[in-house]
Structure formats: C-alpha cells, structure tokens
Motif scaffolding. Sequence first.
Motif, PDB file in Angstrom:
ATOM      1  N   LEU A 256       0.829  -1.207   0.000  1.00  0.00           N
ATOM      2  CA  LEU A 256       0.000   0.000   0.000  1.00  0.00           C
ATOM      3  C   LEU A 256       0.861   1.255   0.000  1.00  0.00           C
ATOM      4  N   GLU A 257       1.953   1.226   0.761  1.00  0.00           N
ATOM      5  CA  GLU A 257       2.875   2.356   0.770  1.00  0.00           C
ATOM      6  C   GLU A 257       3.526   2.534  -0.601  1.00  0.00           C
ATOM      7  N   ALA A 258       3.904   1.407  -1.206  1.00  0.00           N
ATOM      8  CA  ALA A 258       4.517   1.474  -2.541  1.00  0.00           C
ATOM      9  C   ALA A 258       3.551   2.088  -3.543  1.00  0.00           C
ATOM     10  N   ALA A 259       2.266   1.701  -3.463  1.00  0.00           N
ATOM     11  CA  ALA A 259       1.261   2.256  -4.371  1.00  0.00           C
ATOM     12  C   ALA A 259       1.070   3.746  -4.121  1.00  0.00           C
ATOM     13  N   LEU A 260       1.056   4.154  -2.849  1.00  0.00           N
ATOM     14  CA  LEU A 260       0.883   5.571  -2.519  1.00  0.00           C
ATOM     15  C   LEU A 260       2.055   6.399  -3.029  1.00  0.00           C
ATOM     16  N   LEU A 261       3.276   5.904  -2.807  1.00  0.00           N
ATOM     17  CA  LEU A 261       4.456   6.642  -3.266  1.00  0.00           C
ATOM     18  C   LEU A 261       4.507   6.684  -4.796  1.00  0.00           C
TER      19      LEU A 261
ATOM     20  N   ALA B 239       7.227  -4.654  -3.959  1.00  0.00           N
ATOM     21  CA  ALA B 239       7.023  -3.236  -3.662  1.00  0.00           C
ATOM     22  C   ALA B 239       7.587  -2.362  -4.786  1.00  0.00           C
ATOM     23  N   PHE B 240       8.770  -2.727  -5.276  1.00  0.00           N
ATOM     24  CA  PHE B 240       9.342  -1.998  -6.415  1.00  0.00           C
ATOM     25  C   PHE B 240       8.400  -2.068  -7.622  1.00  0.00           C
ATOM     26  N   ALA B 241       7.864  -3.260  -7.905  1.00  0.00           N
ATOM     27  CA  ALA B 241       7.001  -3.438  -9.077  1.00  0.00           C
ATOM     28  C   ALA B 241       5.711  -2.641  -8.948  1.00  0.00           C
ATOM     29  N   ILE B 242       5.104  -2.646  -7.775  1.00  0.00           N
ATOM     30  CA  ILE B 242       3.848  -1.908  -7.572  1.00  0.00           C
ATOM     31  C   ILE B 242       4.084  -0.410  -7.732  1.00  0.00           C
ATOM     32  N   GLY B 243       5.137   0.100  -7.110  1.00  0.00           N
ATOM     33  CA  GLY B 243       5.443   1.519  -7.251  1.00  0.00           C
ATOM     34  C   GLY B 243       5.675   1.910  -8.697  1.00  0.00           C
ATOM     35  N   PHE B 244       6.390   1.051  -9.418  1.00  0.00           N
ATOM     36  CA  PHE B 244       6.691   1.298 -10.834  1.00  0.00           C
ATOM     37  C   PHE B 244       5.408   1.386 -11.662  1.00  0.00           C
TER      38      PHE B 244
END
Length: 306
Positions: free
Chosen positions: A25-30, A256-261
């Motif tokens: 969720l943090e990765a998606a928010l960032l 987390a890297f993939a979601i943020g990307f």
Amino acid sequence: MGRRALPQPLLDRPATSPGSAVTWLEAALLGLVQGVFMFVPVSSTAHLVLTQQWLIDRGSRLPPTDAPELILFDLVVHVGTMVSVAVVLRRSLAALLRGAWRELRTRLAGEGVAGGRYLRLVALGLLCALVTGVLGWPVSQIGGAVFTAPILIAVNLVITGGILWWTDAAGPGRRGLDQITPAVAVAIGVAQAAALLPGLSRSGLTIAMALLLGLRRRWAAEFSFFVAIPTIVGGSVAQAALVAAEGQPLVVDGAAFAIGFVVAAVVGAVALAGVLALLYRARFRVFSIYVWLLAAAVASGLLVIV
C-alpha cells in the motif's frame, strides 16, 4: 508533522514480506505521488519526501529518506514515469527514433545524411543529460543540506511558483526543433541539474528555460520530457550500482518496487496529458498558487520535511 505512532497502523498491515520496509500500500501511494508530481510542475522530490515523512510519523517502517534503498525506490518510480513519457508522446518519440535509426544506417552504409536532423536531436538530448549528470552530484550534496533547512525549501518553492507564473506570460517563441543548439541543450541540462534541489521543479525549470531561449511551447515541453528519459535511466543505473556496492541485503522487496513502478507509470500518463494541455493553453499559474501555499505551510512549520 508530529511523530505520534498509531497502534497497528493500516499502512503497516499488508507488508509484502516479514522483512520488507515498504508495504504494498505504501509502494502504491508513493508511486501515485511520483506519477502525479513528476509532471505537475510543483517539485516531485518535495512531495515524495513529505509523503514518506507522513508515513513514518504514522508508524511506517520506511527507512530514512536518505537511505540507499529508499533512494533506489524513488528512482524506480521515476523510471515508471519515464514509461509515461513514452506512452503519451509515443508518436513524436517513435518518429525521432525511426528517423535517427534510418540516418544512422545510411551513415554506416557510407551514403551520408543531409543534415542528420534526428541524430542531431538525439545527440543534443544526450548532451543535456550529460550536463545534468556532471552537475548532479555536487548539486545533490547541496540538496541534502537544504533538506535540513525548511526555510530554504520554502524559498525554492516560491521561486518555482514565480517561474511557473512567468511561463504563462512567455511569448510564443520562434525556435523549432531544428533551432535547438548545443548551447540550448547545455542550458536546459543546467536547469535540470538545479531541479535536484528540494522545492525546485524539473519540468517547470526545464520548460521555462526552453521558453526563455525562444522555443515554441510544444517543442519546449517535448524536449523537456524527452531529455528526462536518458537522465532518469542514467541516475537509476548509478544509484543501483551504489546500492550493489554496499553489499547489504535490500530491505525493500521486489513486489514493492514493481507496484510503485506500475502505479507511477499509469498515473504519470494521465498527469502528463493534463499538464501538456495546460501548458499549450498557458494555464500554469494555477500551479504557482499551489506551490506558494505549500511554501507558506513549510515555512510556518505546518508541514515538516526532514
């Protein structure tokens, strides 16, 4: 922002793995914040750090904002926004790459190319990125000190607002792509490096510099976003090498890297399309008002960037 920790905060529950410091969720928010503010000219760095600090204040296990892993995560979401550029400006980018490849093949065949327009544009873009890379390290060191002085960040935000206000009043410009000279590319590269300082907007500074040097609005925007591609790639490779040299296991997992990307890429495409529409219609002053309000909040201590 206060440093109160909430019991079992929501953002801490969907952890990607027991050892991951960034939840999904943090990765998606960032990624969302990066996707919006990479192209909205109000300083994506300041907004990313504000969001990270907000998460930490609420009990997140995010590493410090200057930790190599978190800097690498920031660069990964930057690469996501690079995909946004490729999608939104795909026709212009495809024309540039096809033209450059055609000219390169012709030159290698010994037939020569009259003018070499596309190869020249690629070379100018790389020159711009090189200038940013050379100046980037010393500027980033200064930027680290600026992060400890909220008043300096507020001043930079005020400057960004003034620059954006001016862009609406800038003349139509007479220079097209063929009139972009090495001096113009170097100047835009310097502006891009300056934007490494917290509170200064990369897109805002580079577009304003291009307009100041006489480029038409469309070409000012497209060249600004095109040169972001080699700059982001170079910065990401360099930071990945630094993290690898540390020899320490990453505290951020691959998911987390993939979601943020992915989130940054999708949101960035929408944001970029909107920003281009506002730029072409000279409507950047709305962003000036926003960053001035943000500057007031930072200077007064209502928002804390650490």
